[in-house]
Scaffold this active site. Structure first.
Site, mmCIF file in Angstrom:
data_model
loop_
_atom_site.group_PDB
_atom_site.id
_atom_site.type_symbol
_atom_site.label_atom_id
_atom_site.label_comp_id
_atom_site.label_asym_id
_atom_site.label_seq_id
_atom_site.Cartn_x
_atom_site.Cartn_y
_atom_site.Cartn_z
ATOM 1 N N LYS A 1 77.051 -0.787 -10.269
ATOM 2 C CA LYS A 1 77.331 0.287 -9.300
ATOM 3 C C LYS A 1 77.236 -0.324 -7.910
ATOM 4 O O LYS A 1 76.142 -0.518 -7.380
ATOM 5 C CB LYS A 1 76.300 1.404 -9.495
ATOM 6 C CG LYS A 1 76.769 2.808 -9.183
ATOM 7 C CD LYS A 1 77.170 3.038 -7.760
ATOM 8 C CE LYS A 1 76.003 3.108 -6.821
ATOM 9 N NZ LYS A 1 76.399 3.032 -5.393
ATOM 10 N N GLU B 1 64.489 -5.501 -6.383
ATOM 11 C CA GLU B 1 64.419 -6.431 -5.238
ATOM 12 C C GLU B 1 64.697 -5.590 -4.009
ATOM 13 O O GLU B 1 65.814 -5.090 -3.824
ATOM 14 C CB GLU B 1 65.465 -7.542 -5.383
ATOM 15 C CG GLU B 1 65.147 -8.524 -6.490
ATOM 16 C CD GLU B 1 63.850 -9.292 -6.277
ATOM 17 O OE1 GLU B 1 63.482 -9.546 -5.118
ATOM 18 O OE2 GLU B 1 63.200 -9.618 -7.279
ATOM 19 N N CYS C 1 68.127 -9.708 3.605
ATOM 20 C CA CYS C 1 66.811 -9.202 3.184
ATOM 21 C C CYS C 1 65.693 -10.157 3.548
ATOM 22 O O CYS C 1 64.607 -9.736 3.906
ATOM 23 C CB CYS C 1 66.815 -8.934 1.690
ATOM 24 S SG CYS C 1 67.294 -10.372 0.744
ATOM 25 N N GLU D 1 61.955 -2.267 8.473
ATOM 26 C CA GLU D 1 63.113 -3.150 8.351
ATOM 27 C C GLU D 1 64.265 -2.513 9.122
ATOM 28 O O GLU D 1 64.666 -1.386 8.828
ATOM 29 C CB GLU D 1 63.473 -3.276 6.865
ATOM 30 C CG GLU D 1 64.587 -4.239 6.604
ATOM 31 C CD GLU D 1 64.976 -4.279 5.140
ATOM 32 O OE1 GLU D 1 65.125 -3.198 4.522
ATOM 33 O OE2 GLU D 1 65.157 -5.379 4.616
HETATM 34 P P1 NAD Z 1 70.369 1.063 -0.329
HETATM 35 O O1 NAD Z 1 68.986 1.161 -0.857
HETATM 36 O O2 NAD Z 1 70.850 2.093 0.609
HETATM 37 O O3 NAD Z 1 71.418 1.055 -1.550
HETATM 38 C C1 NAD Z 1 71.320 0.146 -2.644
HETATM 39 C C2 NAD Z 1 72.129 0.699 -3.808
HETATM 40 O O4 NAD Z 1 71.550 1.911 -4.295
HETATM 41 C C3 NAD Z 1 73.570 1.040 -3.473
HETATM 42 O O5 NAD Z 1 74.388 0.704 -4.584
HETATM 43 C C4 NAD Z 1 73.516 2.539 -3.255
HETATM 44 O O6 NAD Z 1 74.752 3.178 -3.432
HETATM 45 C C5 NAD Z 1 72.523 2.964 -4.310
HETATM 46 N N1 NAD Z 1 71.827 4.232 -4.018
HETATM 47 C C6 NAD Z 1 71.583 4.779 -2.805
HETATM 48 N N2 NAD Z 1 70.860 5.927 -2.944
HETATM 49 C C7 NAD Z 1 70.644 6.085 -4.279
HETATM 50 C C8 NAD Z 1 69.936 7.038 -5.074
HETATM 51 N N3 NAD Z 1 69.307 8.061 -4.528
HETATM 52 N N4 NAD Z 1 69.897 6.852 -6.418
HETATM 53 C C9 NAD Z 1 70.498 5.784 -6.987
HETATM 54 N N5 NAD Z 1 71.194 4.879 -6.283
HETATM 55 C C10 NAD Z 1 71.258 5.006 -4.961
HETATM 56 O O7 NAD Z 1 70.493 -0.419 0.281
HETATM 57 P P2 NAD Z 1 71.631 -0.986 1.226
HETATM 58 O O8 NAD Z 1 71.525 -0.296 2.547
HETATM 59 O O9 NAD Z 1 72.939 -1.016 0.526
HETATM 60 O O10 NAD Z 1 71.157 -2.512 1.369
HETATM 61 C C11 NAD Z 1 70.237 -2.947 2.319
HETATM 62 C C12 NAD Z 1 68.852 -3.077 1.689
HETATM 63 O O11 NAD Z 1 68.890 -3.992 0.598
HETATM 64 C C13 NAD Z 1 67.824 -3.661 2.652
HETATM 65 O O12 NAD Z 1 66.633 -2.936 2.527
HETATM 66 C C14 NAD Z 1 67.625 -5.085 2.142
HETATM 67 O O13 NAD Z 1 66.379 -5.651 2.458
HETATM 68 C C15 NAD Z 1 67.794 -4.897 0.687
HETATM 69 N N6 NAD Z 1 68.130 -6.172 0.039
HETATM 70 C C16 NAD Z 1 67.143 -6.789 -0.684
HETATM 71 C C17 NAD Z 1 67.405 -8.018 -1.290
HETATM 72 C C18 NAD Z 1 66.336 -8.732 -2.074
HETATM 73 O O14 NAD Z 1 66.643 -9.690 -2.777
HETATM 74 N N7 NAD Z 1 65.087 -8.298 -2.000
HETATM 75 C C19 NAD Z 1 68.672 -8.597 -1.155
HETATM 76 C C20 NAD Z 1 69.644 -7.930 -0.410
HETATM 77 C C21 NAD Z 1 69.363 -6.703 0.178
#
Ligand code: NAD
Length: 500
Positions: A178, A252, A286, A386
């Site tokens: 997804k 993650e 991240c 963040e």
């Molecule tokens: P996000 O949490 O908004 O979304 C991540 C995923 O979850 C997306 O596919 C989104 O559509 C889905 N999603 C959103 N709300 C949901 C819900 N209520 N239920 C189920 N799925 C849902 O993250 P983002 O803004 O796309 O990405 C940025 C974040 O990702 C930052 O916090 C960053 O630190 C983190 N990140 C972490 C790593 C790591 O390895 N730790 C790597 C890359 C990014």
């Protein structure tokens, strides 16, 4: 216009759901749309993945044969590398000098590196000493978990899809991905490559959408394991929704990683490394070390160097080779970053570079000037949360114990850097930091797919990458084979000893 469709059971499917627009972060222009999928589309994908897992050849193939399919996937993606890079630049806003390596090249290298790990799955797990080997024999086998639901964030769509799909597939699982609704291109390219590389139908599925699709995937009883990369707030929701059907989870999540500058640090190295880490890809990484801890003794010197260098960074469209810092992903993300900067100033922070919208960039693009905030207390919002934009927060400390206390005073524990010309001293500080990935005198280093990401505290649950990450997509079967048929040697008489 790129009108994306879901990839389910080996084919692209039309959806009757409303669509969501996708824009180019550099211009704000709408360049495509995705279906805002719901429970029905997720159910079709999970059903296909379940069938492919239970009835298809994938789970029964030898790991080395599945590894060859991962290499084929990499070859297919590589055959259209330039197209892939162009697509990812307009999808993610990642700059042309970073994108080929980070968004396109790294996923290919990771697919190939994971393929090299296949022998780890072929060996049985070593069994601890067996107390009575005469009676029978124990073997531990790693088996795939089943159907994996994988969530990818917007910042590195193809890269993180590979981090999840490659080990999951290598271990014999089937996958429903997804993608983030903001950056669908990379996972569509992955689906196309899966089809061309000849993966059996249903082994890889991609369902576009937002929260409704995400919720349906995490709650679906046919999903055995959920692997999520994204923000800590959403990760916690995913973890709690997964509890309804007791799924395995790998999370993650976010970070606010410290860069601890020791008094003897090389200023050029520490400043350039930290600005690279916190500004690259518009500050949307991240593991960015966005919380720089500088000793009182060198505070003014560092602020001067940080401000001077940050002001030299060229902000511009991602496709331009002169661009150092591209846009952030969306208008909403830009507004969020700007709110953080104003709140930080209200709470006592001082802007020493940036802090406004840059001039000379395309009108509709989502640009933020590279910003350095100084004089932050560790309870300032810009030190705690963040931001995910090109913003570096600088804090001062008195002595090393103070630096370590501040560095660890956070809900996060994803990564950290220590800068010092005394490596042994830096190592002793690194040992006291509550961080997963930790670098000395560098940032953003990883040994292809071999370096585990295991964020501490609210940055992670489980491990991604490395052998530990691969094993996260397996369950151990403990198999016992009796070696003789001697009834007297067994305790069965304790139940029904009078049986004839
Ligand atoms: P996000 O949490 O908004 O979304 C991540 C995923 O979850 C997306 O596919 C989104 O559509 C889905 N999603 C959103 N709300 C949901 C819900 N209520 N239920 C189920 N799925 C849902 O993250 P983002 O803004 O796309 O990405 C940025 C974040 O990702 C930052 O916090 C960053 O630190 C983190 N990140 C972490 C790593 C790591 O390895 N730790 C790597 C890359 C990014």
């Amino acid at each position: 216009m790129l009108n994306y469709r879901n990839f389910i059971d080996g084919d692209w499917r039309e959806s009757s759901r409303p669509s969501l627009a996708v824009d180019d972060p550099s211009t704000g222009a709408v360049i495509g749309s995705i279906p805002d999928s719901g429970a029905e589309e997720i159910d079709a994908a999970v059903t296909a993945a379940r069938r492919a897992f239970s009835d298809g050849p994938w789970a029964r193939m030898a790991p080395t044969d599945r590894a060859q399919v991962l290499r084929d996937l990499a070859t297919v993606l590589e055959s259209r590398f330039d197209e892939l890079v162009d697509g990812l630049i307009s999808d993610t806003g990642c700059s042309a000098r970073m994108c080929p390596m980070l968004q396109a090249g790294a996923p290919l290298a990771h697919l190939r590196d994971f393929a090299e790990m296949a022998p780890l799955l072929e060996k049985p797990v070593p069994f601890p000493i067996q107390s009575s080997p005469g009676f029978g024999q124990w073997e531990l086998h790693r088996e795939p978990v089943g159907v994996v639901g994988a969530f990818t964030p917007y910042n590195f769509p193809l890269f993180i899809a590979v981090w999840k799909a490659a080990p999951a597939l290598l271990a014999g699982n089937t996958v429903v991905l997804k993608p983030s609704p903001l950056t669908p291109y990379g996972l569509d390219a992955f689906a196309l490559a899966a089809k061309e590389a000849g993966l059996p139908d249903g082994v890889v599925n991609v369902v576009h959408g937002d929260r409704e699709a995400g919720t349906a995937l995490v709650e679906h009883a046919g999903v055995d394991l959920v692997t999520f990369t994204g923000s800590t707030a959403v990760g916690k929701r995913v973890m709690s929704a997964a509890a309804g059907t007791a799924k395995e989870v790998i999370l993650e999540m976010g970070g606010k990683s410290p860069a601890v500058v020791l008094p003897d640090a090389d200023i050029e190295l520490a400043v350039r490394g930290t600005l690279f880490s916190s500004m690259m890809h518009g500050g949307q990484a991240c593991v960015a070390t966005t919380r720089m801890l500088v000793p009182d003794s060198r505070y003014e010197e560092f602020l001067e160097a940080l401000a001077r260098r940050a002001n030299q960074l060229v902000v511009g469209p991602a496709a331009e080779f002169t661009t150092d810092v591209g846009p952030v992903v969306s208008q909403a993300q830009r507004e969020k970053v700007e709110k953080y900067v104003s709140a930080a100033v209200e709470q006592g922070g001082r802007v020493i570079a940036g802090g406004d919208r840059p001039a000379g960039v395309p009108e509709g693009g989502h640009y933020v000037a590279p910003t350095v905030l100084a004089d932050l207390a560790n309870d300032n919002i810009a030190a705690r949360e963040e931001i995910f934009g090109p913003v570096l927060s600088v804090l001062r400390y008195s002595d090393v114990d103070d630096a370590i206390r501040i560095a660890n005073d956070t809900q996060y524990g994803l990564a950290a850097a220590v800068w010092s010309s005394d490596v042994e001293r830096a190592r002793s500080v690194a040992a006291r930091l509550q961080s997963g990935l930790t670098w000395i005198n560098d940032v953003a280093q990883a040994e292809v797919a071999r370096t585990p990401f295991a964020g501490k505290k609210q940055s992670g649950v489980g491990t991604e990458l490395g052998a530990d990450g691969l094993f996260g997509y397996t369950k151990v079967k403990s198999l016992y084979t009796a070696l003789d048929e001697n009834l007297d040697a067994r305790p069965y008489g304790a139940v029904g000893s009078e049986w004839e």
